[in-house]
Enzyme design. Structure first.
Site, PDB file in Angstrom:
ATOM      1  N   ALA A   1      59.845  22.089  37.456  1.00 59.86           N
ATOM      2  CA  ALA A   1      58.930  22.932  36.624  1.00 59.86           C
ATOM      3  C   ALA A   1      58.166  21.842  35.911  1.00 59.86           C
ATOM      4  O   ALA A   1      58.643  21.287  34.862  1.00 59.86           O
ATOM      5  CB  ALA A   1      59.421  23.870  35.630  1.00 59.86           C
TER       6      ALA A   1
ATOM      7  N   ALA B   1      57.962  20.102  26.749  1.00 60.59           N
ATOM      8  CA  ALA B   1      59.061  20.741  27.699  1.00 60.59           C
ATOM      9  C   ALA B   1      59.038  21.990  28.061  1.00 60.59           C
ATOM     10  O   ALA B   1      57.962  22.800  27.726  1.00 60.59           O
ATOM     11  CB  ALA B   1      60.743  20.038  27.463  1.00 60.59           C
ATOM     12  N   ASN B   2      60.045  22.425  29.015  1.00 59.55           N
ATOM     13  CA  ASN B   2      60.058  23.768  29.455  1.00 59.55           C
ATOM     14  C   ASN B   2      61.368  24.171  29.530  1.00 59.55           C
ATOM     15  O   ASN B   2      62.345  23.539  29.642  1.00 59.55           O
ATOM     16  CB  ASN B   2      59.063  24.113  30.644  1.00 59.55           C
ATOM     17  CG  ASN B   2      59.410  23.561  31.812  1.00 59.55           C
ATOM     18  OD1 ASN B   2      60.309  23.756  32.246  1.00 59.55           O
ATOM     19  ND2 ASN B   2      58.662  22.469  32.125  1.00 59.55           N
ATOM     20  N   ARG B   3      61.684  25.589  29.846  1.00 61.92           N
ATOM     21  CA  ARG B   3      62.980  26.252  29.983  1.00 61.92           C
ATOM     22  C   ARG B   3      63.748  25.930  31.430  1.00 61.92           C
ATOM     23  O   ARG B   3      64.724  26.564  31.620  1.00 61.92           O
ATOM     24  CB  ARG B   3      62.896  27.524  29.499  1.00 61.92           C
ATOM     25  CG  ARG B   3      62.441  27.966  28.274  1.00 61.92           C
ATOM     26  CD  ARG B   3      62.466  29.579  28.130  1.00 61.92           C
ATOM     27  NE  ARG B   3      61.876  30.051  26.779  1.00 61.92           N
ATOM     28  CZ  ARG B   3      62.356  29.696  25.698  1.00 61.92           C
ATOM     29  NH1 ARG B   3      63.491  29.007  25.393  1.00 61.92           N
ATOM     30  NH2 ARG B   3      61.703  30.071  24.435  1.00 61.92           N
TER      31      ARG B   3
END
Ligand code: CTP
Ligand code: CA
Length: 227
Positions: free
Chosen positions: A99, A33-35
């Site tokens: 994102a 995943a990402n932030r």
């Protein structure tokens, strides 16, 4: 009636917004995943709905509540996000603020990957995910009249965003600096530059809420101009 026309400039129009990160499974309990917090995308969906647009928000997992007056489809992977977006067409405007993970594990293990003494660390082979912004921009007769993306960059912000606008085939790109010291990713403020065919407009640093309001006003003006 006049009040309605002034307060709901997007009445009768359909909007699609993507938001949040995507989660790409490695095995049943792990993912890439990402932030992304989803704050900016959720705020944009809310601002469009407040201006009268019938708004669908397709969101990855976030801590953000579903915005009032917005239909929300919760998804996890980029493939699911793309399927939900395609199914939402036709729309008048699409804003891709998610994102999206650029890559996913090529195969997700069916069972939890186990470690064992003497067993080497596993490698994860990656496969490229569908590009939702590019896909919507190339949707032929179902292409939204206005397709808008973000460009998350840590260097050469405007140059990269200008190139990204061309390569994606979208109409506008909001370029934002996501270098860690700006606090943009996950933070509450954003400093964006609106890149369109007619040039670059620098917006001052403001809250993601204010970015959403300003963008929604610009969208309303553009769709009115083009109709
Ligand atoms: N985007 C998308 N689908 C993807 C990747 C990106 O819809 N699979 C959208 C994002 O929502 C954003 C825009 O494309 O609006 C640009 O995303 P960004 O990550 O900045 O660009 P990429 O084209 O993925 O290039 P890179 O990450 O290598 O800079
Ligand atoms: Ca990317």
């Amino acid at each position: 009636e006049r009040y309605f026309a002034v307060s709901a400039p997007l009445a009768g129009l359909r909007a699609l917004v993507t938001s949040g990160p995507t989660h790409e499974p490695i095995d049943p309990v792990r993912y890439i995943a990402n932030r992304s917090s989803g704050r900016q995308g959720h705020a944009i969906a809310a601002a469009l709905a407040r201006r009268g647009a019938t708004t669908l928000l397709v969101s990855g997992p976030t801590a953000e509540p579903d915005p009032a007056g917005v239909e929300v489809r919760h998804i996890e992977t980029a493939a699911e996000m793309w399927a939900a977006c395609r199914a939402a067409l036709p729309v008048d405007v699409a804003v891709c603020a998610a994102a999206v993970a650029d890559w996913r594990p090529a195969t997700a293990a069916g069972e939890k990957i186990k470690k064992a003494k003497g067993k080497a660390a596993p490698s994860i082979a990656l496969a490229e995910n569908p590009d939702i912004l590019a896909g919507l921009s190339a949707a032929g007769n179902e292409r939204p009249r206005l397709v808008i993306g973000f460009a998350a960059e840590t260097e050469n912000l405007v140059e990269n965003a200008t190139a990204k606008r061309r390569s994606k085939g979208c109409d506008w790109i909001l370029a934002n600096d996501v270098s860690p010291d700006t606090g943009t990713f996950g933070g509450s403020d954003n400093t964006v530059h609106l890149v369109s065919a007619s040039g670059v407009e620098d917006w001052p640093r403001m809250s993601k809420q204010q970015v959403a309001e300003q963008l929604a006003d610009r969208i309303a003006a553009e769709l009115k101009r083009a109709s």
